[in-house]
Write an enzyme that holds these catalytic residues in place. Structure first.
Site, PDB file in Angstrom:
ATOM      1  N   CYS A   1       6.021  45.553  35.513  1.00 60.72           N
ATOM      2  CA  CYS A   1       5.193  44.756  34.474  1.00 60.72           C
ATOM      3  C   CYS A   1       5.321  45.476  33.188  1.00 60.72           C
ATOM      4  CB  CYS A   1       3.872  44.422  35.077  1.00 60.72           C
ATOM      5  SG  CYS A   1       3.297  43.076  33.923  1.00 60.72           S
ATOM      6  N   LEU A   2       6.224  44.713  32.428  1.00 59.17           N
ATOM      7  CA  LEU A   2       6.455  45.296  31.287  1.00 59.17           C
ATOM      8  C   LEU A   2       5.315  44.894  30.112  1.00 59.17           C
ATOM      9  CD1 LEU A   2       9.696  45.031  28.931  1.00 59.17           C
ATOM     10  CD2 LEU A   2       7.771  43.828  28.008  1.00 59.17           C
ATOM     11  N   VAL A   3       4.921  43.775  30.286  1.00 57.48           N
ATOM     12  CA  VAL A   3       3.756  43.635  29.432  1.00 57.48           C
ATOM     13  C   VAL A   3       2.186  44.031  29.598  1.00 57.48           C
ATOM     14  CG1 VAL A   3       3.055  41.341  30.621  1.00 57.48           C
ATOM     15  CG2 VAL A   3       2.537  41.441  27.842  1.00 57.48           C
TER      16      VAL A   3
ATOM     17  N   CYS B   1      10.642  40.387  30.235  1.00 52.50           N
ATOM     18  CA  CYS B   1       9.747  40.367  31.295  1.00 52.50           C
ATOM     19  C   CYS B   1      10.254  40.355  32.781  1.00 52.50           C
ATOM     20  CB  CYS B   1       9.206  38.653  31.184  1.00 52.50           C
ATOM     21  SG  CYS B   1       7.760  38.310  32.596  1.00 52.50           S
ATOM     22  N   VAL B   2       9.576  41.076  33.665  1.00 50.56           N
ATOM     23  CA  VAL B   2      10.237  41.117  34.949  1.00 50.56           C
ATOM     24  C   VAL B   2      10.145  39.920  35.860  1.00 50.56           C
ATOM     25  CG1 VAL B   2      10.444  43.854  34.704  1.00 50.56           C
ATOM     26  CG2 VAL B   2       8.454  42.438  36.012  1.00 50.56           C
ATOM     27  N   GLN B   3       9.086  39.368  35.586  1.00 52.21           N
ATOM     28  CA  GLN B   3       8.857  37.939  36.239  1.00 52.21           C
ATOM     29  C   GLN B   3       9.701  36.696  35.824  1.00 52.21           C
ATOM     30  OE1 GLN B   3       7.753  36.865  39.028  1.00 52.21           O
ATOM     31  NE2 GLN B   3       6.093  35.145  39.041  1.00 52.21           N
TER      32      GLN B   3
ATOM     33  N   ASN C   1       1.504  33.302  35.879  1.00 52.62           N
ATOM     34  CA  ASN C   1       2.492  34.034  36.206  1.00 52.62           C
ATOM     35  C   ASN C   1       3.360  33.471  37.332  1.00 52.62           C
ATOM     36  OD1 ASN C   1       3.581  36.660  35.495  1.00 52.62           O
ATOM     37  ND2 ASN C   1       2.979  37.457  37.694  1.00 52.62           N
TER      38      ASN C   1
ATOM     39  N   ASN D   1       3.939  38.211  41.276  1.00 51.59           N
ATOM     40  CA  ASN D   1       5.312  38.430  40.844  1.00 51.59           C
ATOM     41  C   ASN D   1       6.342  38.236  42.169  1.00 51.59           C
ATOM     42  OD1 ASN D   1       7.877  39.966  40.705  1.00 51.59           O
ATOM     43  ND2 ASN D   1       7.026  40.470  38.593  1.00 51.59           N
TER      44      ASN D   1
ATOM     45  N   TYR E   1       5.787  34.944  27.539  1.00 48.20           N
ATOM     46  CA  TYR E   1       4.276  35.065  27.428  1.00 48.20           C
ATOM     47  C   TYR E   1       3.688  34.100  26.112  1.00 48.20           C
ATOM     48  CZ  TYR E   1       6.184  39.481  29.261  1.00 48.20           C
ATOM     49  OH  TYR E   1       6.790  40.334  29.644  1.00 48.20           O
TER      50      TYR E   1
END
Length: 250
Positions: free
Chosen positions: A80-82, A198-200, A167, A15, A137
């Site tokens: 990391c949401l997912v 998504c935080v990325q 990622n 990330n 995703y």
């Protein structure tokens, strides 16, 4: 004299966005409020966004919480949401409870927020019931995210999966593309837009533009996490230029 808060983040090893967007927002807040922030991270190994690798990564979060509590951070954010949403309905609550227990056992008790929990809570804060959502995703993982959010009581009217498996590539996605993506979605009948689930995936530079384009409140996983962190610190959740959630209205 202003107080300095230590912000801890548990992040995937690949990330590159949460350690830029959250500090950027809190630096903007420093321009209008007296508090100051420092930033501290611990990493979980993850390179490819797939369910098996996410589960293995999540198992490292306990170690990360202990490491950050060694630094006596004031709040921990699981970035990391997912990873959380792919572990089953409501898992953010179990994760937050378990990680806080690790900080307590290490004599470094600190509140824990997850980007997954922060996002679903933020939708409630702004009163949204029907949303549109953009995620980087692959479709199967995006469907898991959509199902998780629906299980929390929200209607996902429309969603887009950008299908970026790597990622690092997610972190390189140009946020300037997001307004065009949203323009092709059904946003007329929604209460809010999740511009990045998504935080990325970078999104902060496009939040104001999408709010202007659609006339709808726009939140992202990073914005929701920042809001949750500030609330956990008992600080006013205000950040200029970071969308309606951090406008001071909530």
């Amino acid at each position: 004299m202003s107080k300095t808060y230590r912000i801890g983040q548990i992040v995937p090893s690949s990330n590159t966005t949460m350690e830029t967007e959250i500090p950027a927002m809190l630096r903007m807040r420093e321009q209008i409020r007296p508090e100051r922030f420092t930033f501290h991270s611990s990493r979980m190994r993850m390179k490819t966004v797939k369910k098996e690798e996410l589960a293995a990564m999540d198992a490292e979060s306990d170690r990360c919480a202990v490491e950050l509590s060694d630094a006596r951070v004031d709040v921990l954010g699981y970035a990391c949401l997912v990873a959380i949403m792919s572990m089953g309905h409501g898992y953010h609550r179990a994760s937050e409870k378990r990680l806080r227990e690790h900080t307590e056992a290490n004599d470094g008790n600190a509140p824990v927020v997850t980007s997954a929990g922060a996002l679903v809570d933020a939708l409630k804060v702004i009163g949204a019931k029907r949303i549109a959502l953009v995620a980087p995703y692959m479709k199967p993982l995006t469907e898991l995210v959509v199902d998780y959010i629906r299980n929390e009581g929200y209607e996902v009217v429309d969603w887009r999966a950008l299908e970026i498996p790597d990622n690092l590539a997610v972190g390189r996605h140009d946020p300037a593309r997001l307004p065009e993506i949203v323009a092709g979605m059904n946003t007329r009948d929604v209460d809010a837009i999740v511009l990045s689930a998504c935080v990325q995936m970078p999104s902060l530079p496009s939040v104001a533009k999408v709010e202007a384009l659609t006339g709808k409140p726009v939140i992202t996983a990073a914005i929701a996490t920042t809001y949750a962190m500030l609330k956990a610190l008992d600080l006013e959740p205000v950040v200029p230029g970071a969308g309606v959630l951090l406008s001071g209205a909530y």
